[in-house]
Design a protein around this motif. Structure first.
Motif, PDB file in Angstrom:
ATOM      1  N   HIS A 197      12.883  28.120   3.311  1.00 23.70           N
ATOM      2  CA  HIS A 197      13.867  29.371   2.935  1.00 23.70           C
ATOM      3  C   HIS A 197      13.793  30.631   3.192  1.00 23.70           C
ATOM      4  CE1 HIS A 197      15.093  25.619   0.298  1.00 23.70           C
ATOM      5  NE2 HIS A 197      13.795  25.653  -0.023  1.00 23.70           N
ATOM      6  N   GLU A 198      14.791  31.386   3.329  1.00 23.81           N
ATOM      7  CA  GLU A 198      14.881  32.894   3.615  1.00 23.81           C
ATOM      8  C   GLU A 198      13.901  33.591   2.403  1.00 23.81           C
ATOM      9  OE1 GLU A 198      17.563  36.607   4.475  1.00 23.81           O
ATOM     10  OE2 GLU A 198      18.405  34.642   3.896  1.00 23.81           O
ATOM     11  N   SER A 199      13.212  34.442   2.840  1.00 29.33           N
ATOM     12  CA  SER A 199      12.255  35.114   1.739  1.00 29.33           C
ATOM     13  C   SER A 199      12.199  36.622   2.144  1.00 29.33           C
ATOM     14  CB  SER A 199      10.910  34.433   1.870  1.00 29.33           C
ATOM     15  OG  SER A 199      10.273  34.617   3.037  1.00 29.33           O
ATOM     16  N   GLY A 200      11.440  37.485   1.253  1.00 27.94           N
ATOM     17  CA  GLY A 200      10.935  38.794   1.482  1.00 27.94           C
ATOM     18  C   GLY A 200      12.321  39.688   0.762  1.00 27.94           C
ATOM     19  N   PHE A 201      12.507  39.255  -0.498  1.00 30.13           N
ATOM     20  CA  PHE A 201      13.650  39.994  -0.953  1.00 30.13           C
ATOM     21  C   PHE A 201      13.525  39.739  -2.514  1.00 30.13           C
ATOM     22  CE2 PHE A 201      15.640  36.143   0.367  1.00 30.13           C
ATOM     23  CZ  PHE A 201      16.358  35.470  -0.786  1.00 30.13           C
ATOM     24  N   LEU A 202      14.247  40.469  -3.487  1.00 31.57           N
ATOM     25  CA  LEU A 202      14.014  40.243  -4.959  1.00 31.57           C
ATOM     26  C   LEU A 202      15.515  39.798  -5.327  1.00 31.57           C
ATOM     27  CD1 LEU A 202      12.588  43.783  -5.992  1.00 31.57           C
ATOM     28  CD2 LEU A 202      11.288  41.639  -5.554  1.00 31.57           C
ATOM     29  N   LEU A 203      15.702  38.957  -6.306  1.00 33.18           N
ATOM     30  CA  LEU A 203      16.759  38.815  -6.908  1.00 33.18           C
ATOM     31  C   LEU A 203      16.859  39.290  -8.263  1.00 33.18           C
ATOM     32  CD1 LEU A 203      17.335  35.145  -5.835  1.00 33.18           C
ATOM     33  CD2 LEU A 203      18.615  36.971  -4.972  1.00 33.18           C
ATOM     34  N   VAL A 204      17.888  40.402  -8.520  1.00 38.85           N
ATOM     35  CA  VAL A 204      17.839  40.821  -9.828  1.00 38.85           C
ATOM     36  C   VAL A 204      19.368  40.728 -10.546  1.00 38.85           C
ATOM     37  CG1 VAL A 204      17.726  43.359 -10.601  1.00 38.85           C
ATOM     38  CG2 VAL A 204      16.494  42.784  -8.655  1.00 38.85           C
ATOM     39  N   SER A 205      19.138  40.431 -11.882  1.00 39.35           N
ATOM     40  CA  SER A 205      20.451  40.509 -12.753  1.00 39.35           C
ATOM     41  C   SER A 205      20.824  41.786 -12.971  1.00 39.35           C
ATOM     42  CB  SER A 205      20.002  39.596 -14.061  1.00 39.35           C
ATOM     43  OG  SER A 205      21.363  39.732 -14.751  1.00 39.35           O
ATOM     44  N   GLN A 206      22.278  42.041 -12.886  1.00 37.48           N
ATOM     45  CA  GLN A 206      22.834  43.234 -13.134  1.00 37.48           C
ATOM     46  C   GLN A 206      24.000  42.882 -14.496  1.00 37.48           C
ATOM     47  OE1 GLN A 206      24.728  45.208 -10.161  1.00 37.48           O
ATOM     48  NE2 GLN A 206      22.918  45.972  -9.267  1.00 37.48           N
ATOM     49  N   GLY A 207      23.574  41.720 -15.126  1.00 40.96           N
ATOM     50  CA  GLY A 207      24.315  41.279 -16.289  1.00 40.96           C
ATOM     51  C   GLY A 207      25.287  40.153 -15.776  1.00 40.96           C
ATOM     52  N   VAL A 208      26.379  40.733 -15.275  1.00 47.34           N
ATOM     53  CA  VAL A 208      27.638  39.947 -14.755  1.00 47.34           C
ATOM     54  C   VAL A 208      27.379  39.651 -13.410  1.00 47.34           C
ATOM     55  CG1 VAL A 208      29.186  40.871 -16.562  1.00 47.34           C
ATOM     56  CG2 VAL A 208      28.984  42.084 -14.217  1.00 47.34           C
TER      57      VAL A 208
END
Length: 1312
Positions: free
Chosen positions: A1002-1013
């Motif tokens: 899988h692609e990598s090297g990044f963050l997944l962040v919740s901005q609520g919606v």
């Protein structure tokens, strides 16, 4: 002197700029020499110096500036030209972000929209060049000196020009194309920008609706500084932007704009030219030809009138012409609230969101957050939901709803007076559609309402309200309402007084509406408050143009197809097929009504002596030759004319109404003297006739008998000598040797004289007692497969070989003997079987037992063991003691227990064995065993050598992957570990070693962040941030690196949802018994997901492979559980509890056992998210109370600080030797390396709320360890879930779930 200088400058500009432009006749109204600038001639690029962007929808070109360029108050040395009509400094911005200005990056936007050149033609290009030609620099300098006369000495030495030529829009559309250009004109100290929009060069403003559902914002033009200052051209971002940009100007030339953008003082904004000759004033144009296209909506026509013009929406759209919406397209309303009710101020965070299903005019409105007290009272603020219902009411009989009148721009003033004396004022200002085509409203409330409980259920009946025109642009309504509170037996009476103000436009031929009125009906009203969500939720269905007696079939809202009839149904309608037509499903899934061929289906009522002919919607009947009648009844044509006339007079020509009446008869009825009468064997009113008897039965002599018996013959039973007999009710026909049914069977006086079977259960065993309406009594009727009068029933002469259904449900057909035989454990004749008794004699019960009434009983002093045998009484409490064991009493604990006899040892439940002499006395150890001392130095025992197992007397070599390579998967290897020889999957595979599955890359090297919606993808370099998925309110999230999926908890929809890393394949993982899943943690090795629920106050777990396997691990002593982390290497889970009175971080084994406090209120204050540092094994946490990010070794309890003096850290993750955390105050992704050295924060654009919550890092590595629970649920059965626990003998525990049948432990869905 000033005038002379001005004239010289004008002449210079005319001379120098004429060669650059071509005059446009459309601009003749601005008769000035700067017309020579024109919008149809762009800066031409020198040969060989132009760079082109690649085709696509997210490309860019980077320019390294040889000298920093001023922009606002900063200087930049890099410039990026991006596909989507925007230039950015120092960072690329190729992805289109659907949000209004200001954006997060310093930028110049001539036309920021969703540009897409994927399917580019030869005429399409995006290019950039930097010019140093003296002629072009001089032209640009002269332009700036003219536009800004206070810059008479400006000399440009740098000209950068970017051109978008014939570009299409997302997604890969090229039916409409745009052309525009931006020029950066600069010298060492100042920067100016020129926008040029070609005449008729702007033909689209937004891309197609993207995957996130919101429509693209229309093109925006302007500037954004790094510190948030911004400037935009008025009208950009709206539907009129295409005309604003191409037909307006700030230097008097349509389509040409000039701005001073740097260097600017701190706090100063972009400067525009001084309109020294009043060239920028747009003349008043009251006709359609001059201004209609600028004023009217794209989907509207302009119609002139004597004092101006009006806009009328096209067919298929509705609105006031200036704003037009597509019919039946769902609408959203968003708004803010202010004021107070009953002295309680409304929370400034409270927002209104409404979703309107315009196809049937249902509106669903929610307001939150609201306190319990305020939310309960706000339900009485009726204008909030009634005004939205009025705007989008279903329009009937030509009446206009609110949006058709106002276009979404209106002021709604309401006063609510209650019979208990309170008064509430509600002012609503509807401001039209926002950037995303959502209707915006500002609501102000002041006053008091009667107090009602938050738990009280309100009921408001349907009502009809009248709106009356006071002026052409003003409506007034006054109506009395009642609201019921059934559980309190209370009624609230109120009067609602409403005035609505808006702009109206009447054509010359229109009559004034003053004095006219229209009725609106409101139905299905819901007024609820949910304290758990802090939300007020209402819904209503509205129609305008009704009358007091309207229903869906009469008010014009019904739309039924051909050959159908409308039938009112509840508050709506249904379409039924007309008589003579039936429903049929087409290939496209639509149901239509088609003609029924009554003649073919034999559902007609024609006489048997008539010909039936089908026609559309019915049929016709014509008597055969030799017969006369109306076709429904035909009589033979006798020669006796008098008789014929008598028949004709009586039956055919009596009246026209006779024919009509007879056509209505059931096909099981006859028409006699103009009346329908059911035929024999049927009952009803003649129009509907039903069989008196059941299926396969007929009425004979007032009794229902099987059709099989009616005039049928059966074979006789004949012996070897030729003597034949018949069943009862039949007689022998000698000629044919067949048995003929006797019609009088079953009607003898004996049966009729019997006592009714409901009084005396006298029916045969193969008969049932049933009620007979025609006899007005109960009578016996033989069951299917039997014949007789019900008091005597015999099997019908049909063997089970041909009809196996005659056998009992617990019988089978013995084909060798052609008869039914009861199954084992049942007894009977095969046609009727019942459960056989356990026993018939003592010998069948086994030893120590006897037969008592068909049930085996144990003898005195004996009782049944687990194998259902009678053994000597030996039960010890709830268990049986094994061999050589005795039941003893523990007086301390007050329980019974099994213990081995003296001289015996082992498991007293399984059985005890005699203790052999110690091996140091008698060398009796087996081969591969040695005599070793035990914990008791005086005692020795035999122990198997390493690599063998057994009891020390018999030792068998261990089966391992070294001596049995087949134990390992072909993609695994045998390795020696602390736990012995184990199979380990190779790199790139995962599993327990015996089974290894290939891991997807899988692609990598990044963050997944919740901005609520919204869930956002943030590369580690902070560039090219983009949303991947929409949520309602996501807090915690984590990744499954094996499948390449992300999981997040949505506290609004009360679900756990998953999607791929790119946001695709989104699906609900869990939706049952989920309340507030704030924290999520994934155990990728054991394939488990853990979560915290802050409403249920639980820690729970489920299988990633089968979400029905789930269990509650912790449900006590939790107040506000939030963050959670799983350490699959050390097999622990950790969680935070931000209970203000006693905050803490706790830990437990993966199955929830071994719970212990890790840190209490003396160390943590407001612990939020957790993360495991895989390299050090430390648990790291973000604490918004201590304002620190810290780590602790869970075993040594050694603690270290990563970063302090923070503001409000929330989410936390670790990757590439760096910590990253979200900060609610700085609104950035902050970071520090593993040693605590702070790094530069990442400023991400906000796509949802302006807060960031949980986060996770997507890496290219994934844990390689094996787990006993990894494959096939670890072998756990009975619906239990396998959870790792190395303290257990098998290294796992099989935890009970709600699916388990042998557990009494309460699980999810069960209150604790």
């Amino acid at each position: 002197m000033l005038t002379t200088t001005k004239n010289i400058a004008q002449c210079l500009c005319l001379t120098l700029l004429m060669s650059m432009v071509v005059l446009d006749p459309a601009n003749a109204q601005y008769e000035h020499y700067v017309d020579s600038l024109g919008a149809d001639v762009f800066y031409e690029h020198p040969e060989g110096s132009t760079r082109y962007l690649n085709d696509g929808d997210s490309e860019y070109v980077e320019l390294d500036l040889d000298r920093p360029m001023h922009f606002y108050s900063e200087k930049y040395d890099k410039l990026f030209i991006n596909t989507n009509g925007i230039l950015t400094f120092n960072i690329e911005f190729p992805e289109y972000i659907n949000q209004p200005f200001p954006l997060e990056y310093p930028s110049i936007a001539p036309f920021y929209a969703n540009v897409d050149t994927t399917l580019a033609y030869n005429i399409t290009s995006i290019s950039v060049f930097e010019s140093s030609e003296a002629e072009q620099l001089q032209k640009a300098s002269d332009l700036i000196r003219y536009a800004f006369p206070y810059k008479p000495d400006f000399e440009a030495d740098k000209l950068i020009v970017a051109t978008w030529k014939n570009v299409g829009y997302f997604s890969a559309k090229s039916d409409k194309l745009n052309t525009f250009q931006v020029a950066l004109i600069a010298n060492e100290s100042e920067t100016f920008v020129q926008f040029i929009y070609a005449h008729n060069g702007i033909n689209w403003l937004q891309g197609e609706t993207g995957a996130l559902g919101l429509p693209d914002i229309r093109a925006q033009a302007g500037f954004v500084a790094e510190d948030g200052r911004h400037y935009y051209i008025e009208g950009s971002g709206t539907d009129s932007a295409r005309f604003v940009l191409t037909e307006n100007s700030n230097i008097g030339v349509p389509g040409v704009w000039v701005f001073h953008v740097g260097a600017l003082a701190e706090g100063a904004n972009v400067q525009v030219p001084a309109d020294q000759e009043h060239l920028n004033i747009v003349p008043h144009a009251p006709t359609c030809a001059e201004s209609g296209h600028k004023t009217c909506n794209y989907n509207a026509d302009c119609i002139d009138k004597s004092d101006g013009f009006c806009c009328i929406c096209h067919e298929g759209f509705y609105g006031n012409g200036k704003a037009c919406l597509k019919n039946d397209y769902p609408m959203r309303v968003t708004g803010t609230l202010a004021g107070e009710i009953n002295g309680l101020p409304i929370d400034e965070r409270a927002k209104l969101q409404s979703y309107v299903v315009t196809a049937d005019s249902r509106s669903y409105t929610a307001i939150n957050p609201l306190s319990a007290e305020l939310g309960a009272q706000l339900r009485l603020a009726l204008p909030i939901f009634s005004s939205i219902g009025w705007l989008f009411a279903k329009s009937l009989n030509g009446a206009a709803n609110g949006y058709q009148l106002t276009g979404g721009h209106s002021v709604h003033v309401s006063k609510v007076r209650f019979d208990t004396g309170e008064t509430l004022i509600v002012n609503q200002t509807f401001e039209g559609l926002n950037y995303w085509d959502q209707l915006s409203v500002r609501i102000e409330l002041f006053g008091d309402v009667p107090h009602i409980s938050g738990n009280a259920k309100l009921h408001m009946p349907d009502y009809v309200d009248e709106y009356k025109y006071v002026k052409p642009n003003e409506l007034h309504s006054m109506h009395t309402h009642t609201i019921e509170i059934p559980e309190e037996n209370r009624i609230i009476n109120l009067q609602l007084d409403q005035s609505i103000y808006f702009d109206s436009c009447l054509l010359d031929q229109d009559q004034t509406p003053v004095g006219k009125s229209m009725l609106q009906k409101a139905m299905k009203i819901v007024l609820d408050y949910f304290e758990r969500d802090q939300a007020l939720r209402t819904s209503v269905l509205t129609k305008v143009g009704v009358n007091a007696e309207s229903n869906a079939c009469t008010d014009g809202s019904a739309s039924c197809g051909e050959n159908t009839v409308c039938v009112p149904y509840e508050d709506t309608y249904r379409c039924d097929c007309r008589h003579g037509y039936g429903p049929q499903l087409q290939e496209d899934g639509l149901e239509v009504c088609v003609d029924i061929d009554e003649c073919l289906l034999h559902t007609h009522v024609c006489d048997e002596n008539a010909l039936c002919t089908n026609n559309e919607g019915g049929f016709t009947c014509v008597c055969f030759d030799g017969f006369e009648g109306n076709g429904y009844r035909c009589l033979k044509n006798y020669s006796n004319v008098q008789e014929e006339e008598s028949y004709t007079s009586d039956y055919i020509l009596s009246s026209s109404s006779y024919q009509d009446e007879c056509q209505r008869c059931s096909h099981d009825a006859d028409c006699v003297e103009s009346r329908c009468q059911c035929r024999s064997g049927f009952e009803g009113d003649g129009y509907t006739c039903n069989h008196i008897c059941g299926h396969d039965q007929v009425l004979e002599n007032g009794r229902c008998v099987p059709i099989l018996l009616d005039e049928h013959q059966v074979e006789a039973h004949c012996n070897f000598f030729g003597d034949c007999t018949c069943p009862e009710g039949y007689e022998l026909v000698e000629e044919t040797q067949m048995c003929r049914y006797i019609s009088q069977y079953g009607t003898d006086s004996k049966s009729e004289e019997l006592i009714p079977c409901d009084v005396d259960a006298n029916c045969h065993v193969n008969a049932t007692c049933e009620w007979y309406e025609n006899e007005m009594r109960h009578a016996c009727t033989c069951n299917t497969g039997f014949q007789g009068d019900g008091y005597h029933c015999e099997p019908i002469d049909t063997t089970c070989v041909y009809n196996p259904d005659i056998c009992d449900a617990h019988a089978y057909c013995d084909y060798n003997q052609s008869r039914c035989t009861c199954e084992s454990g049942y007894e009977g004749d095969g046609y009727r079987c019942q459960l056989a008794p356990d026993c018939r004699e003592n010998s069948t019960c086994g030893p120590n037992a006897f037969c008592d009434g068909g049930i085996c009983q144990c003898l005195a002093g004996y009782e049944r063991d687990g194998s259902d045998k009678c053994v000597q009484a030996g039960r010890c409490g709830p268990v049986f003691c094994g061999a050589n064991a005795i039941c003893k009493w523990d007086s301390v604990q007050g329980v019974q227990y099994c213990d081995c006899y003296e001289g015996y040892e082992g498991d007293a439940l399984e059985g005890c064995r005699s203790v052999p002499p110690p091996c140091n006395v008698r060398n009796n150890c087996g081969v591969y065993a040695t005599c070793e001392p035990t914990d008791d130095p005086a005692r020795y025992e035999c122990q198997c050598n390493a690599g063998f197992h057994g009891d020390g007397y018999v030792c068998v070599e261990d089966r391992n992957c070294l001596n049995t390579p087949q134990m390992c998967d072909m993609n695994a290897k045998c390795l020696s570990t602390n736990n012995g020889l184990v199979c380990m999957c190779n790199q790139g595979f995962y599993g327990n070693g015996s089974i290894c599955l290939e891991r997807q890359q899988h692609e990598s090297g990044f963050l997944l962040v919740s901005q609520g919606v919204v869930i956002v993808r943030v590369p580690l370099n902070g560039k090219n941030v983009k949303p991947i998925s929409v949520a309602s309110m996501a807090i915690g999230l984590d990744k499954d690196c094996v499948e390449g999926r992300i999981y997040w908890g949505d506290i609004s929809t009360k679900k756990i949802i998953s999607a791929k890393y790119d946001g695709t394949d989104s699906k609900t993982f869990l939706a049952d018994d989920i309340e507030s899943p704030e924290g999520i943690a994934i155990d990728t090795i054991s394939r488990r997901i853990y979560w915290t629920d802050s409403v249920k106050d639980t820690i729970e777990v489920a299988s990633l492979e089968d979400p029905t396997l789930r269990a509650v691990l912790i449900n006590k002593n939790l107040v506000n559980p939030r963050g959670i982390a799983v350490d699959p290497y050390r097999e622990k889970i950790y969680w935070t509890d931000w209970n203000r009175e006693s905050p803490k971080i706790e830990m437990a084994d993966l199955d929830g056992t071994g719970r212990e406090l890790l840190m209490g209120s003396d160390v943590v204050l407001l612990p939020n998210s957790l993360v495991i540092s895989e390299s050090s094994g430390e648990l790291c946490y973000a604490d918004a109370g201590t304002k620190k990010v810290e780590c602790i070794d869970a075993y040594s309890k050694q603690k270290r600080t990563i970063s302090n003096d923070l503001t409000y850290p929330f989410g936390l993750t670790f990757t590439h030797n760096n910590f990253y955390w979200t900060d609610w105050t700085t609104k950035k992704l902050e970071s520090a390396d593993a040693f605590g050295n702070r790094q530069k924060g990442i400023q991400t654009p906000f796509f949802g709320s302006h807060k960031m919550y949980g986060m996770t890092a997507i890496e290219d590595s994934c844990p390689q360890l094996s787990s006993p629970c990894q494959i096939s649920n670890g072998g756990c059965v009975d619906g239990r879930i396998c959870l790792v626990n190395r303290k257990a003998p098998s290294g796992k525990s099989c935890k009970c779930t709600s699916l388990s049948k042998t557990c009494n432990t309460p699980q999810y869905g069960v209150p604790f």
